[in-house]
Design a protein around this motif. Sequence first.
Motif: not given
Length: 478
Positions: A304-316
């Motif tokens: 039930g989680y809303r998931v986001f894939e990010v990269s703080a280094v690449a600003h993705t």
Amino acid sequence: MTTFVDRVELHVAAGNGGHGCASVHREKFKPLGGPDGGNGGRGGDVTLIVDQSVTTLLEYHHSPHRKATNGKPGEGGNRSGKDGTDLVLPVPDGTVVMDGAGNVLADLVGHGTSYIAAQGGRGGLGNAALASARRKAPGFALLGVPGDLQDIVLELKTVADVALVGYPSAGKSSLISVLSAAKPKIADYPFTTLVPNLGVVTAGETVYTIADVPGLIPGASQGKGLGLEFLRHVERCSVLVHVLDTATLESERDPISDLDTIEEELKQYGGLDRRPRMVVLNKIDVPDGKDLAEMVRPDLEARGYRVFEVSAVAHTGLRELSFALAELIAASRAAKPQEEATRIVIRPKAVDDSGFTVVQEEDGLFRVRGEKPERWVRQTDFSNDEAVGYLADRLNRLGVEQSLMKAGARSGDGVAIGPEDNAVVFDWEPTVMAGAEMLGRRGEDHRFEAPRPAAQRRRDNQAERDDATQEFNEFKPF
């Protein structure tokens, strides 16, 4: 050296009220011009006030004892004493004020919110203010009331909309640095973040604050690591964001187990079960991190989680994340009830409330408790018989003597006015009239009375001579 303190014990003392002055006006050809003693000044308050420029309680950690100034005593010539200066102590937004037992006294949220932690004592009345048609020349004044002494605990709970939680080195500080203008300390070793960092994020028309909470580890809710000290900073946040490290080098860890561990710590701490949650899979710029994120995402979404894939280094993936958070924050704010205008609460006293109580204790002592009688006792100069008589009059008018009789007090019984650690104790002697009346015409001076007519003076003088003659005749020797 300690640079951040979010819990301190503070000892505050308000200023004492100044004593009133007992004075008689004198001038040439008018040696007794009437009472002109001024009132004493009020003692200063100790006030806590929220200041946005203050972010830590470090100042009070080093200097925990604070005192306001006392009021000045009154002077002759109807000169009142100067009030004591209030002591204003700035505190961070989100400071909770508690007593020593942990009871919440105030929750200071919002710039300018204030709370009087210790109230200054009243100034004593001078004899000019005590004068009346019946008491033309009081030979006493009232003492100033001591200010409050309080031992309080200040506890800071960060005010933010979003809290980033996760293991140390999961990338929370890096994430807040790219989402906002905050510049937290960033390094590749555990416990880089030792203090909560705040940042402001703008996503469309929504502006919200985001907090980077120091890393949690198993057992944080029981005091391990830094978790217990900083979990309180999560309490005010509307949304919790799990930041999971998908490129960890520790073989016994993975995003799913990290999430379960943090959730268990939040549950053990209590009060955070119903907060909206979101999962951020960080460090997808690393090849292995990207693969692991794709593997665990279905399991997280199934929970039930809303998931986001990010990269703080690449600003993705940052834009999508910031707007998703703004959507949750806007919904949370809309669900909260709107603050009502300031209301004046009136709590009238009961018609049978006498303002004091009389209780007989096990040792037979009768104890009188109440705001008025206790304050009157503190204002009385017991070295002045006239002041003591004035106190007796006040207590009698309040009904204390009548209540003592109803409670079964008899002549010679002990009576205490005030708490056990600071009471005035005396042997009670019931009287038909107030104690001051037994002293005669207290506070009156015949020199202030209007002159008697000549005929009246002659009659009074003749009566005095007749009384003296009669007394001599009765007791003269044969």
